[in-house]
Write an enzyme that holds these catalytic residues in place. Structure first.
Site, short mmCIF file in Angstrom:
data_model
loop_
_atom_site.label_atom_id
_atom_site.label_comp_id
_atom_site.label_asym_id
_atom_site.label_seq_id
_atom_site.Cartn_x
_atom_site.Cartn_y
_atom_site.Cartn_z
N THR A 1 0.67 -1.17 -0.08
CA THR A 1 -0.04 0.11 -0.08
C THR A 1 0.97 1.31 0.18
O THR A 1 0.41 2.28 -0.31
CB THR A 1 -0.92 0.19 1.27
OG1 THR A 1 -0.17 -0.06 2.45
CG2 THR A 1 -1.90 -1.06 1.16
N CYS B 1 2.03 2.93 9.64
CA CYS B 1 0.94 3.07 10.62
C CYS B 1 1.41 2.91 11.97
O CYS B 1 2.74 2.49 12.03
CB CYS B 1 -0.03 1.86 10.32
SG CYS B 1 -0.85 1.63 8.62
N CYS C 1 -3.15 0.70 14.60
CA CYS C 1 -4.13 0.89 13.48
C CYS C 1 -5.16 -0.03 13.37
O CYS C 1 -4.90 -1.11 13.40
CB CYS C 1 -3.13 1.26 12.16
SG CYS C 1 -4.02 1.83 10.92
N ARG D 1 -7.19 -2.84 7.71
CA ARG D 1 -7.30 -4.20 7.57
C ARG D 1 -5.82 -4.84 7.62
O ARG D 1 -4.71 -4.25 7.15
CB ARG D 1 -7.57 -4.44 6.04
CG ARG D 1 -7.66 -5.73 5.34
CD ARG D 1 -8.21 -5.83 4.07
NE ARG D 1 -8.14 -7.17 3.60
CZ ARG D 1 -8.51 -7.57 2.17
NH1 ARG D 1 -9.00 -6.53 1.39
NH2 ARG D 1 -8.79 -8.73 1.85
N ARG E 1 4.33 6.82 3.06
CA ARG E 1 3.58 8.04 3.61
C ARG E 1 2.72 7.59 4.72
O ARG E 1 2.41 6.45 4.94
CB ARG E 1 2.69 8.43 2.43
CG ARG E 1 1.73 7.44 1.82
CD ARG E 1 0.93 8.28 0.74
NE ARG E 1 -0.32 7.11 0.21
CZ ARG E 1 -0.03 6.01 -0.55
NH1 ARG E 1 1.19 5.89 -0.84
NH2 ARG E 1 -1.16 5.28 -0.49
N CYS F 1 -0.32 6.81 7.23
CA CYS F 1 -1.61 6.28 7.11
C CYS F 1 -2.58 7.46 7.37
O CYS F 1 -2.61 8.30 8.57
CB CYS F 1 -1.68 5.00 7.97
SG CYS F 1 -3.44 4.48 8.04
N CYS G 1 -4.84 6.27 11.02
CA CYS G 1 -4.15 6.25 12.34
C CYS G 1 -3.39 7.56 12.39
O CYS G 1 -3.14 7.96 13.80
CB CYS G 1 -3.49 5.09 12.82
SG CYS G 1 -1.99 4.80 11.76
#
Length: 375
Positions: free
Chosen positions: A55, A59, A63, A66, A88, A90, A93
């Site tokens: 992704t 995080c 968090c 999923r 980058r 999230c 969270c």
């Protein structure tokens, strides 16, 4: 001239610096970090961050996104390290921003500063607007973190200002308005309880007040017990009895300090007996002076039996203010009646000893003696 009942002892008690707070849970290797991510462990937040290769985001361990596959996950010591690796933050969270709890604590702290700096009580709506919260949510949050309502906190601040301004003011009325009271009825309703004497007497350094006291030596060192007509107002410990007496004189420089009468010697003997055998209990009247919240904490402390310890957080929960841990710690630190209000029975979450105004070694010795006597 002050008379003192003394029992000599050569015991010397050294003060040691407070121990560090309970250590955060250790996440020493990737397996431990992965376990923390799987259980969404909030205690791990801030200890490390994890990124998901598929992704491109990183995080907090807690968090709620999923779950990712283990093969796509890497761990980073900081937000900067994760971003340097090309990930980058999230958007769910928000690991690069303070947590909700931190933002709430900052809002309450900001409101406290506004209250402390205000010359007059601020409306609830104005305080809530200043920290960007709704009136209802702010009121609930403030009480959860401090243990008192914004109004009660403001009342306490005014009483503290009154305490500091009375000795140097030209009159009680001048000090009353300087402290932010606009009603003499409200002023006298609050300050009598918190000063422990009439405001006029407090302004004059206890002038006209009669405070009985005595000093003895016990296995903890020097012990001073002092009482007003209402009850015991101070129990202090130290290495030098003269220092304890000077501290009492500095607190009430114009009070009539009377030492050594027969009736008070009996009270002193009761306190000494309690120190030797705390499991027997002691029922003496106390003249406690503090805010409404402090008095709630001190009352809860008196319900802790000998040989039992609580953490600051457990004590906060016991008084119905689980978020007010720092305020509870502050109330313990401001307790001036040692032993009878047993703040020595409060420890850190991991059981280690925190600071004690009469010395951590005394605290440890008290707890060891109580545990040894416990059935």
């Amino acid at each position: 001239m002050h008379t003192m009942a003394t029992r000599h002892s050569t015991r010397s008690v050294k003060t040691v610096p407070p121990m560090p707070d309970a250590a955060a849970p250790a996440y020493a290797d990737d397996d431990a970090r992965w376990q923390a991510v799987q259980r969404r462990d909030k205690a791990a937040d801030g200890q490390f961050y994890y990124s998901v290769h598929s992704t491109g985001v990183y995080c907090k361990p807690s968090c709620g996104a999923r779950p990712a596959l283990r093969k796509n996950v890497a761990f980073h010591a900081s937000c900067a390290a994760a971003e340097a690796a090309g990930f980058r933050a999230c958007k769910r969270c928000k690991p690069d921003q303070p947590s909700l709890e931190e933002r709430q604590a900052q809002a309450v702290a900001q409101a406290c500063r506004l209250i402390e700096q205000a010359d007059a009580p601020l409306p609830l709506e104005e305080l809530a607007d200043a920290v960007g919260l709704s009136r209802y949510h702010f009121h609930r949050l403030f009480k959860a973190h401090t243990g008192v309502t914004p109004r009660a906190y403001a009342d306490g601040q005014r009483a503290e200002r009154m305490r500091s301004r009375l000795p140097g003011s030209a009159s009680v009325t001048e000090a009353m308005y300087d402290a932010g009271f606009n009603s003499s009825g409200r002023f006298y309703e609050q300050t009598g309880e918190r000063l422990g004497m009439k405001p006029s007497a407090y302004r004059q350094g206890g002038s006209g007040e009669r405070i009985r006291f005595a000093v003895a030596q016990c296995w903890l060192g020097a012990l001073l017990v002092a009482a007003t007509a209402k009850g015991i107002c101070a129990v202090t410990l130290g290495d030098d009895p003269e220092v304890l007496v000077r501290e009492l004189q500095d607190r009430f420089p114009k009070a009539e300090l009377v030492g050594g009468d027969v009736e008070f010697e009996q009270m002193l003997a009761q306190v000494l007996g309690f120190i030797e055998a705390p499991e027997r209990g002691l029922d003496l009247p106390l003249d406690v002076r503090g805010t409404a919240f402090q008095q709630r904490v001190w009352q809860a402390l008196r319900s802790i039996p000998p040989g039992v310890t609580l953490s600051y957080s457990a004590l906060a929960e016991r008084i119905g203010s689980p978020a007010a841990v720092r305020a509870v710690a502050s109330a313990c630190a401001n307790n001036e009646i040692a032993l009878l209000i047993p703040c020595h029975r409060i420890v850190r979450l991991d059981g280690s000893l925190s600071g004690y105004r009469w010395g951590v070694e005394r605290k440890q010795a008290l707890l060891e003696k109580e545990r040894a006597a416990k059935p």
